[in-house]
Design a protein around this motif. Structure first.
Motif, PDB file in Angstrom:
ATOM      1  N   ASN A 175      14.372   2.427  13.043  1.00 24.14           N
ATOM      2  CA  ASN A 175      13.037   2.416  13.027  1.00 24.14           C
ATOM      3  C   ASN A 175      12.415   4.091  12.738  1.00 24.14           C
ATOM      4  OD1 ASN A 175      10.477   1.498  14.142  1.00 24.14           O
ATOM      5  ND2 ASN A 175      10.437   2.734  16.017  1.00 24.14           N
ATOM      6  N   LYS A 176      13.404   4.613  11.599  1.00 24.37           N
ATOM      7  CA  LYS A 176      12.878   5.798  11.061  1.00 24.37           C
ATOM      8  C   LYS A 176      12.216   5.461   9.742  1.00 24.37           C
ATOM      9  CE  LYS A 176      15.489   8.264  14.046  1.00 24.37           C
ATOM     10  NZ  LYS A 176      14.407   9.240  14.715  1.00 24.37           N
ATOM     11  N   GLU A 177      11.413   6.237   9.264  1.00 23.04           N
ATOM     12  CA  GLU A 177      10.687   6.205   8.086  1.00 23.04           C
ATOM     13  C   GLU A 177      11.905   6.555   6.814  1.00 23.04           C
ATOM     14  OE1 GLU A 177       7.186   8.171   5.568  1.00 23.04           O
ATOM     15  OE2 GLU A 177       7.306   8.277   7.579  1.00 23.04           O
ATOM     16  N   LEU A 178      11.936   5.481   5.929  1.00 20.97           N
ATOM     17  CA  LEU A 178      12.680   5.635   4.740  1.00 20.97           C
ATOM     18  C   LEU A 178      12.265   6.823   3.966  1.00 20.97           C
ATOM     19  CD1 LEU A 178      13.438   1.880   3.815  1.00 20.97           C
ATOM     20  CD2 LEU A 178      14.451   3.343   5.269  1.00 20.97           C
TER      21      LEU A 178
ATOM     22  N   ASP B 261       0.696  -1.427   0.131  1.00 23.01           N
ATOM     23  CA  ASP B 261      -0.209   0.060   0.116  1.00 23.01           C
ATOM     24  C   ASP B 261       0.741   1.172   0.119  1.00 23.01           C
ATOM     25  OD1 ASP B 261      -1.809   1.998   0.724  1.00 23.01           O
ATOM     26  OD2 ASP B 261      -2.541   1.371   2.391  1.00 23.01           O
ATOM     27  N   GLU B 262       0.607   2.136  -0.872  1.00 20.49           N
ATOM     28  CA  GLU B 262       1.601   3.262  -1.181  1.00 20.49           C
ATOM     29  C   GLU B 262       1.672   4.228   0.097  1.00 20.49           C
ATOM     30  OE1 GLU B 262       4.002   3.770  -3.449  1.00 20.49           O
ATOM     31  OE2 GLU B 262       3.234   1.750  -4.368  1.00 20.49           O
ATOM     32  N   LYS B 263       0.418   4.088   1.087  1.00 22.40           N
ATOM     33  CA  LYS B 263       0.167   4.862   2.196  1.00 22.40           C
ATOM     34  C   LYS B 263       0.884   4.330   3.513  1.00 22.40           C
ATOM     35  CE  LYS B 263      -3.996   6.908   0.193  1.00 22.40           C
ATOM     36  NZ  LYS B 263      -5.397   6.675   0.471  1.00 22.40           N
ATOM     37  N   THR B 264       1.480   3.254   3.362  1.00 24.66           N
ATOM     38  CA  THR B 264       2.340   2.481   4.208  1.00 24.66           C
ATOM     39  C   THR B 264       3.713   2.860   4.335  1.00 24.66           C
ATOM     40  OG1 THR B 264       0.670   0.922   4.662  1.00 24.66           O
ATOM     41  CG2 THR B 264       2.630   0.481   5.506  1.00 24.66           C
ATOM     42  N   PRO B 265       4.143   3.492   5.196  1.00 23.81           N
ATOM     43  CA  PRO B 265       5.702   4.070   5.012  1.00 23.81           C
ATOM     44  C   PRO B 265       6.583   2.625   5.166  1.00 23.81           C
ATOM     45  CG  PRO B 265       4.806   4.610   7.130  1.00 23.81           C
ATOM     46  CD  PRO B 265       3.771   4.068   6.318  1.00 23.81           C
ATOM     47  N   TRP B 266       7.611   2.820   4.643  1.00 23.01           N
ATOM     48  CA  TRP B 266       8.842   1.588   4.686  1.00 23.01           C
ATOM     49  C   TRP B 266       9.641   2.243   6.105  1.00 23.01           C
ATOM     50  CZ3 TRP B 266       9.411  -2.804   2.314  1.00 23.01           C
ATOM     51  CH2 TRP B 266       8.859  -3.092   1.063  1.00 23.01           C
ATOM     52  N   ILE B 267       9.926   1.468   6.865  1.00 20.50           N
ATOM     53  CA  ILE B 267      10.650   1.747   8.255  1.00 20.50           C
ATOM     54  C   ILE B 267      11.873   0.899   8.208  1.00 20.50           C
ATOM     55  CG2 ILE B 267      10.401   1.724  10.741  1.00 20.50           C
ATOM     56  CD1 ILE B 267       8.317   3.635   9.468  1.00 20.50           C
ATOM     57  N   CYS B 268      13.070   1.719   8.554  1.00 19.87           N
ATOM     58  CA  CYS B 268      14.314   0.960   8.818  1.00 19.87           C
ATOM     59  C   CYS B 268      14.187   0.198  10.085  1.00 19.87           C
ATOM     60  CB  CYS B 268      15.401   2.033   9.159  1.00 19.87           C
ATOM     61  SG  CYS B 268      17.016   1.465   9.386  1.00 19.87           S
ATOM     62  N   ASP B 269      14.617  -1.037   9.849  1.00 19.09           N
ATOM     63  CA  ASP B 269      14.726  -2.044  10.918  1.00 19.09           C
ATOM     64  C   ASP B 269      15.429  -1.777  11.946  1.00 19.09           C
ATOM     65  OD1 ASP B 269      13.471  -4.663  11.999  1.00 19.09           O
ATOM     66  OD2 ASP B 269      15.349  -5.321  11.613  1.00 19.09           O
ATOM     67  N   LYS B 270      16.743  -1.275  11.547  1.00 13.36           N
ATOM     68  CA  LYS B 270      17.637  -1.154  12.651  1.00 13.36           C
ATOM     69  C   LYS B 270      17.438   0.404  13.421  1.00 13.36           C
ATOM     70  CE  LYS B 270      22.756   0.309  12.620  1.00 13.36           C
ATOM     71  NZ  LYS B 270      23.849   0.664  11.860  1.00 13.36           N
TER      72      LYS B 270
ATOM     73  N   GLN C 133      15.994   5.405   1.588  1.00  9.50           N
ATOM     74  CA  GLN C 133      17.176   5.550   2.470  1.00  9.50           C
ATOM     75  C   GLN C 133      16.711   6.084   3.789  1.00  9.50           C
ATOM     76  OE1 GLN C 133      20.402   8.765   1.895  1.00  9.50           O
ATOM     77  NE2 GLN C 133      21.477   7.233   1.366  1.00  9.50           N
ATOM     78  N   CYS C 134      17.413   5.419   4.811  1.00 12.24           N
ATOM     79  CA  CYS C 134      17.121   5.651   6.189  1.00 12.24           C
ATOM     80  C   CYS C 134      17.876   7.021   6.340  1.00 12.24           C
ATOM     81  CB  CYS C 134      17.855   4.644   7.029  1.00 12.24           C
ATOM     82  SG  CYS C 134      17.715   5.142   8.922  1.00 12.24           S
ATOM     83  N   PRO C 135      17.027   8.099   6.936  1.00 11.51           N
ATOM     84  CA  PRO C 135      17.841   9.444   7.194  1.00 11.51           C
ATOM     85  C   PRO C 135      18.860   9.291   8.164  1.00 11.51           C
ATOM     86  CG  PRO C 135      15.567   9.419   8.294  1.00 11.51           C
ATOM     87  CD  PRO C 135      15.850   8.159   7.534  1.00 11.51           C
ATOM     88  N   GLN C 136      18.799   8.217   9.047  1.00 12.23           N
ATOM     89  CA  GLN C 136      19.743   8.047  10.204  1.00 12.23           C
ATOM     90  C   GLN C 136      21.083   7.085   9.803  1.00 12.23           C
ATOM     91  OE1 GLN C 136      18.186   7.633  14.096  1.00 12.23           O
ATOM     92  NE2 GLN C 136      19.843   6.198  14.961  1.00 12.23           N
ATOM     93  N   CYS C 137      20.810   6.049   9.340  1.00 10.54           N
ATOM     94  CA  CYS C 137      22.167   4.929   9.176  1.00 10.54           C
ATOM     95  C   CYS C 137      22.380   5.217   7.882  1.00 10.54           C
ATOM     96  CB  CYS C 137      21.621   3.802   9.946  1.00 10.54           C
ATOM     97  SG  CYS C 137      20.539   2.765   8.803  1.00 10.54           S
ATOM     98  N   LYS C 138      21.467   5.694   6.745  1.00 10.12           N
ATOM     99  CA  LYS C 138      21.747   5.834   5.386  1.00 10.12           C
ATOM    100  C   LYS C 138      21.782   4.621   4.676  1.00 10.12           C
ATOM    101  CE  LYS C 138      22.546  10.124   6.001  1.00 10.12           C
ATOM    102  NZ  LYS C 138      21.516  10.826   5.971  1.00 10.12           N
ATOM    103  N   MET C 139      21.355   3.501   5.225  1.00  8.18           N
ATOM    104  CA  MET C 139      21.278   2.032   4.687  1.00  8.18           C
ATOM    105  C   MET C 139      19.905   2.403   3.248  1.00  8.18           C
ATOM    106  SD  MET C 139      23.131  -0.047   5.574  1.00  8.18           S
ATOM    107  CE  MET C 139      22.563  -1.525   5.290  1.00  8.18           C
TER     108      MET C 139
END
Length: 68
Positions: A17-20, A6-15, A40-46
């Motif tokens: 817990n930030k929205e990609l 679902d395009e409204k569901t955000p992808w979340i970094c597992d490491k 891309q994760c704004p914190q860890c850049k994965m």
């Protein structure tokens, strides 16, 4: 059965817990370099490399290098 995200569901970094977030990213793959928008994760850049990229552009680069 293929599950469509679902395009409204955000992808979340597992490491972290930030929205990609979508970012223009320089990718180096098998000696080839190209820029592509990736999640891309704004914190860890994965980054998340989706199936379309992995089986599209990256496969093209791999095949072109094999032919040389």
């Amino acid at each position: 059965m293929r599950v469509v995200k679902d395009e409204k569901t955000p992808w979340i970094c597992d490491k972290c817990n930030k929205e990609l977030q979508v970012k223009l990213t320089k990718v180096v793959y098998l000696g080839g370099t190209f820029e592509v928008e990736l999640m891309q994760c704004p914190q860890c850049k994965m980054v998340l490399i989706d199936e379309d990229l992995a089986l599209g552009k990256m496969l093209e680069v791999e095949k072109s290098l094999e032919d040389k």
